[in-house]
Design a protein around this motif. Structure first.
Motif, PDB file in Angstrom:
ATOM      1  N   GLN A 127       0.828  -1.210   0.000  1.00  0.00           N
ATOM      2  CA  GLN A 127       0.000   0.000   0.000  1.00  0.00           C
ATOM      3  C   GLN A 127       0.868   1.269   0.000  1.00  0.00           C
ATOM      4  OE1 GLN A 127      -3.699  -0.019   0.569  1.00  0.00           O
ATOM      5  NE2 GLN A 127      -3.329  -2.105  -0.123  1.00  0.00           N
ATOM      6  N   GLY A 128       2.166   1.064  -0.121  1.00  0.00           N
ATOM      7  CA  GLY A 128       3.057   2.229  -0.212  1.00  0.00           C
ATOM      8  C   GLY A 128       3.594   2.712   1.127  1.00  0.00           C
ATOM      9  N   HIS A 129       3.400   1.942   2.187  1.00  0.00           N
ATOM     10  CA  HIS A 129       3.933   2.344   3.488  1.00  0.00           C
ATOM     11  C   HIS A 129       5.321   1.744   3.712  1.00  0.00           C
ATOM     12  CE1 HIS A 129       0.187   4.159   4.755  1.00  0.00           C
ATOM     13  NE2 HIS A 129      -0.459   3.096   4.280  1.00  0.00           N
ATOM     14  N   ALA A 130       5.994   2.284   4.725  1.00  0.00           N
ATOM     15  CA  ALA A 130       7.305   1.750   5.114  1.00  0.00           C
ATOM     16  C   ALA A 130       7.205   1.272   6.567  1.00  0.00           C
ATOM     17  CB  ALA A 130       8.355   2.847   4.971  1.00  0.00           C
ATOM     18  N   PRO A 131       6.701   0.040   6.752  1.00  0.00           N
ATOM     19  CA  PRO A 131       6.453  -0.418   8.124  1.00  0.00           C
ATOM     20  C   PRO A 131       7.710  -0.878   8.863  1.00  0.00           C
ATOM     21  CG  PRO A 131       5.686  -2.053   6.535  1.00  0.00           C
ATOM     22  CD  PRO A 131       6.265  -0.919   5.747  1.00  0.00           C
ATOM     23  N   LEU A 132       7.599  -0.838  10.183  1.00  0.00           N
ATOM     24  CA  LEU A 132       8.623  -1.420  11.055  1.00  0.00           C
ATOM     25  C   LEU A 132       7.914  -2.391  12.002  1.00  0.00           C
ATOM     26  CD1 LEU A 132      11.571  -1.359  12.257  1.00  0.00           C
ATOM     27  CD2 LEU A 132      10.687   0.302  13.903  1.00  0.00           C
ATOM     28  N   LEU A 133       8.433  -3.602  12.101  1.00  0.00           N
ATOM     29  CA  LEU A 133       7.873  -4.572  13.053  1.00  0.00           C
ATOM     30  C   LEU A 133       8.641  -4.463  14.365  1.00  0.00           C
ATOM     31  CD1 LEU A 133       7.529  -7.755  10.767  1.00  0.00           C
ATOM     32  CD2 LEU A 133       5.721  -6.212  11.545  1.00  0.00           C
ATOM     33  N   VAL A 134       7.913  -4.480  15.468  1.00  0.00           N
ATOM     34  CA  VAL A 134       8.567  -4.380  16.773  1.00  0.00           C
ATOM     35  C   VAL A 134       8.234  -5.626  17.596  1.00  0.00           C
ATOM     36  CG1 VAL A 134       8.744  -3.044  18.901  1.00  0.00           C
ATOM     37  CG2 VAL A 134       8.533  -1.873  16.706  1.00  0.00           C
ATOM     38  N   ALA A 135       9.290  -6.306  18.060  1.00  0.00           N
ATOM     39  CA  ALA A 135       9.127  -7.601  18.737  1.00  0.00           C
ATOM     40  C   ALA A 135       8.966  -7.410  20.244  1.00  0.00           C
ATOM     41  CB  ALA A 135      10.343  -8.469  18.448  1.00  0.00           C
ATOM     42  N   CYS A 136       7.725  -7.394  20.698  1.00  0.00           N
ATOM     43  CA  CYS A 136       7.482  -7.262  22.144  1.00  0.00           C
ATOM     44  C   CYS A 136       6.983  -8.561  22.755  1.00  0.00           C
ATOM     45  CB  CYS A 136       6.492  -6.141  22.423  1.00  0.00           C
ATOM     46  SG  CYS A 136       7.160  -4.546  22.011  1.00  0.00           S
ATOM     47  N   ASP A 137       6.977  -9.634  21.981  1.00  0.00           N
ATOM     48  CA  ASP A 137       6.653 -10.932  22.571  1.00  0.00           C
ATOM     49  C   ASP A 137       7.960 -11.507  23.091  1.00  0.00           C
ATOM     50  OD1 ASP A 137       6.054 -13.472  23.320  1.00  0.00           O
ATOM     51  OD2 ASP A 137       5.048 -14.062  21.453  1.00  0.00           O
ATOM     52  N   LEU A 138       8.230 -11.203  24.360  1.00  0.00           N
ATOM     53  CA  LEU A 138       9.507 -11.633  24.937  1.00  0.00           C
ATOM     54  C   LEU A 138       9.300 -12.871  25.817  1.00  0.00           C
ATOM     55  CD1 LEU A 138      10.828  -8.093  25.908  1.00  0.00           C
ATOM     56  CD2 LEU A 138      10.950  -9.278  23.718  1.00  0.00           C
ATOM     57  N   GLN A 139       8.073 -13.401  25.758  1.00  0.00           N
ATOM     58  CA  GLN A 139       7.708 -14.521  26.607  1.00  0.00           C
ATOM     59  C   GLN A 139       7.999 -15.853  25.938  1.00  0.00           C
ATOM     60  OE1 GLN A 139       5.746 -12.389  28.727  1.00  0.00           O
ATOM     61  NE2 GLN A 139       6.561 -13.679  30.361  1.00  0.00           N
ATOM     62  N   ARG A 140       7.482 -15.956  24.722  1.00  0.00           N
ATOM     63  CA  ARG A 140       7.569 -17.240  24.024  1.00  0.00           C
ATOM     64  C   ARG A 140       8.979 -17.401  23.465  1.00  0.00           C
ATOM     65  NH1 ARG A 140       5.969 -18.747  18.727  1.00  0.00           N
ATOM     66  NH2 ARG A 140       5.063 -16.725  18.296  1.00  0.00           N
ATOM     67  N   PRO A 141       9.611 -18.545  23.782  1.00  0.00           N
ATOM     68  CA  PRO A 141      10.949 -18.756  23.219  1.00  0.00           C
ATOM     69  C   PRO A 141      10.830 -18.678  21.694  1.00  0.00           C
ATOM     70  CG  PRO A 141      10.267 -20.610  24.648  1.00  0.00           C
ATOM     71  CD  PRO A 141       9.094 -19.701  24.516  1.00  0.00           C
ATOM     72  N   ASN A 142      11.766 -18.065  21.054  1.00  0.00           N
ATOM     73  CA  ASN A 142      11.792 -17.984  19.589  1.00  0.00           C
ATOM     74  C   ASN A 142      10.841 -16.986  18.954  1.00  0.00           C
ATOM     75  OD1 ASN A 142      13.766 -19.876  19.320  1.00  0.00           O
ATOM     76  ND2 ASN A 142      12.311 -21.587  19.220  1.00  0.00           N
ATOM     77  N   ALA A 143       9.979 -16.338  19.761  1.00  0.00           N
ATOM     78  CA  ALA A 143       9.026 -15.414  19.129  1.00  0.00           C
ATOM     79  C   ALA A 143       9.756 -14.282  18.413  1.00  0.00           C
ATOM     80  CB  ALA A 143       8.060 -14.851  20.165  1.00  0.00           C
ATOM     81  N   VAL A 144      10.848 -13.809  19.041  1.00  0.00           N
ATOM     82  CA  VAL A 144      11.605 -12.705  18.436  1.00  0.00           C
ATOM     83  C   VAL A 144      12.240 -13.164  17.122  1.00  0.00           C
ATOM     84  CG1 VAL A 144      13.605 -11.189  18.732  1.00  0.00           C
ATOM     85  CG2 VAL A 144      12.017 -11.538  20.640  1.00  0.00           C
ATOM     86  N   THR A 145      12.852 -14.348  17.167  1.00  0.00           N
ATOM     87  CA  THR A 145      13.474 -14.886  15.942  1.00  0.00           C
ATOM     88  C   THR A 145      12.419 -15.098  14.870  1.00  0.00           C
ATOM     89  OG1 THR A 145      14.768 -16.150  17.512  1.00  0.00           O
ATOM     90  CG2 THR A 145      15.141 -16.624  15.189  1.00  0.00           C
ATOM     91  N   GLN A 146      11.269 -15.630  15.287  1.00  0.00           N
ATOM     92  CA  GLN A 146      10.177 -15.880  14.322  1.00  0.00           C
ATOM     93  C   GLN A 146       9.744 -14.569  13.655  1.00  0.00           C
ATOM     94  OE1 GLN A 146       6.666 -17.650  16.073  1.00  0.00           O
ATOM     95  NE2 GLN A 146       5.529 -17.480  14.160  1.00  0.00           N
ATOM     96  N   LEU A 147       9.684 -13.509  14.442  1.00  0.00           N
ATOM     97  CA  LEU A 147       9.297 -12.209  13.858  1.00  0.00           C
ATOM     98  C   LEU A 147      10.375 -11.723  12.894  1.00  0.00           C
ATOM     99  CD1 LEU A 147       6.910 -10.156  14.097  1.00  0.00           C
ATOM    100  CD2 LEU A 147       8.430  -8.782  15.507  1.00  0.00           C
ATOM    101  N   GLN A 148      11.635 -11.966  13.266  1.00  0.00           N
ATOM    102  CA  GLN A 148      12.721 -11.550  12.366  1.00  0.00           C
ATOM    103  C   GLN A 148      12.641 -12.318  11.048  1.00  0.00           C
ATOM    104  OE1 GLN A 148      15.705 -12.155  15.373  1.00  0.00           O
ATOM    105  NE2 GLN A 148      16.145  -9.958  15.512  1.00  0.00           N
ATOM    106  N   VAL A 149      12.262 -13.592  11.136  1.00  0.00           N
ATOM    107  CA  VAL A 149      12.143 -14.400   9.910  1.00  0.00           C
ATOM    108  C   VAL A 149      10.986 -13.887   9.043  1.00  0.00           C
ATOM    109  CG1 VAL A 149      11.596 -16.704   9.022  1.00  0.00           C
ATOM    110  CG2 VAL A 149      13.227 -16.452  10.904  1.00  0.00           C
ATOM    111  N   VAL A 150       9.829 -13.661   9.661  1.00  0.00           N
ATOM    112  CA  VAL A 150       8.699 -13.186   8.825  1.00  0.00           C
ATOM    113  C   VAL A 150       8.993 -11.788   8.282  1.00  0.00           C
ATOM    114  CG1 VAL A 150       6.823 -14.604   9.792  1.00  0.00           C
ATOM    115  CG2 VAL A 150       7.226 -12.351  10.727  1.00  0.00           C
ATOM    116  N   GLY A 151       9.692 -10.982   9.083  1.00  0.00           N
ATOM    117  CA  GLY A 151      10.056  -9.632   8.627  1.00  0.00           C
ATOM    118  C   GLY A 151      10.933  -9.717   7.383  1.00  0.00           C
TER     119      GLY A 151
END
Ligand code: GDP
Length: 298
Positions: A127-151
């Motif tokens: 849609q023409g935006h420049a998004p930034l994903l922010v990883a605040c799921d610090l509970q689930r192991p790997n959630a941060v890595t998973q977000l980095q992968v989808v990002g």
């Protein structure tokens, strides 16, 4: 997901075909069958009641139409009432006047939040935006890595806490993520938060703290359409514990009955804004109540 409901409604409505005139008894019988079809599809009882009352009242007082026969008129009414429970108009994202727009995701663990973050980011980019994903799921192991992968797959930047600093404070990460967005000129920030397997006070408090701290423009409640009636109870718990401005239905590609998820709009008063129907980043779209109603009515 809605095949059975769709088949049932289509066959109920087909029974009216060829009737020159519909008596009140015809309408009552049709409404009884529609009621059963909706309940069997797991639509929440208050939603079914309101739906049937609406159809009955309008069908009995049906405007005489030159263009439609009585059966077609009932189909039209059912269609319009269905669009009504699904929210009427398509609800667009609320963008901040002063970017960045902040979109916070909330929901149970496994609902599909992290996957959705990637889908939303990809869609926003389109849609023409420049998004930034922010990883605040610090509970689930790997959630941060998973977000980095989808990002990475979505081709968007991810802000995550530096590894090795303990669990970290999600509120602090959210704040710093938004600062980073300002610095690097991202106009939309998507904040992924931690969920739990069930409704949990600590999770609600954490999500409520993040909401309070970053004042998002949208809080999207992400719910797995496969969980049946729990979709409604979870939505009520998040409405009361965190509050949200929109709903995202996930796993609409599943074979569960799904009616509960369709009830979330009516039960919580908040619109369904997006829908996910698969694991790939492309399996995602804006939710259009009219298109969903047409799909259900076959
Ligand atoms: P989170 O805990 O809320 O962040 O959930 P995840 O994003 O990790 O998703 C949980 C699981 O559901 C993962 O295996 C995803 O691949 C899967 N998933 C997410 N969205 C969908 C969807 O729309 N359809 C299907 N079939 N699977 C999905």
């Amino acid at each position: 997901m809605f095949d059975t409901l769709s088949d049932r409604l289509t066959s109920v409505l087909q029974n009216l075909r060829g009737k020159g005139r519909l008596s009140d008894a015809d309408i009552d019988a049709t409404c009884r069958e529609i009621r059963i079809a909706l309940l069997e599809a797991d639509v929440a009882l208050p939603v079914v009641r309101a739906f049937i009352a609406g159809v009955k009242q309008r069908a009995k007082g049906a405007e005489v139409s030159q263009a439609l026969n009585p059966a077609q008129q009932v189909v039209k009414i059912v269609n319009e009432e269905l669009i009504g429970i699904l929210g009427g108009e398509t609800r667009r994202l609320n963008l901040a006047k002063n970017p960045p727009t902040v979109i916070m995701l909330a929901g149970l663990q496994g609902a599909g939040k992290t996957t959705l973050a990637g889908k939303l980011a990809k869609w926003l980019r389109g849609q023409g935006h420049a998004p930034l994903l922010v990883a605040c799921d610090l509970q689930r192991p790997n959630a941060v890595t998973q977000l980095q992968v989808v990002g990475q797959r979505a081709g968007v930047a991810v802000f995550a806490p530096e590894p090795g600093n303990g669990v970290g404070d999600p509120v602090d990460v959210a704040r710093r993520g938004i600062d980073e967005a300002r610095r690097a000129q991202h106009d939309v920030v998507v904040v992924d938060t931690a969920g739990r397997l069930g409704i949990d006070e600590e999770m609600m408090r954490q999500a409520a703290d993040i909401r309070q701290a970053v004042q998002p423009d949208e809080v999207l409640f992400v719910v797995d359409a496969m969980i049946g009636q729990d979709a409604v109870t979870t939505a009520e718990a998040f409405r009361d514990g965190v509050g949200f401005t929109g709903v995202v239905l996930t796993k609409l590609d599943g074979d569960a009955r799904g009616g509960a998820a369709l009830s979330v709009r009516q039960v919580t008063g908040q619109p369904i804004m997006f829908a996910s129907n698969g694991e790939k980043l492309e399996d995602f779209d804006v939710f259009h109540p009219d298109r969903m109603a047409s799909r259900i009515l076959g």
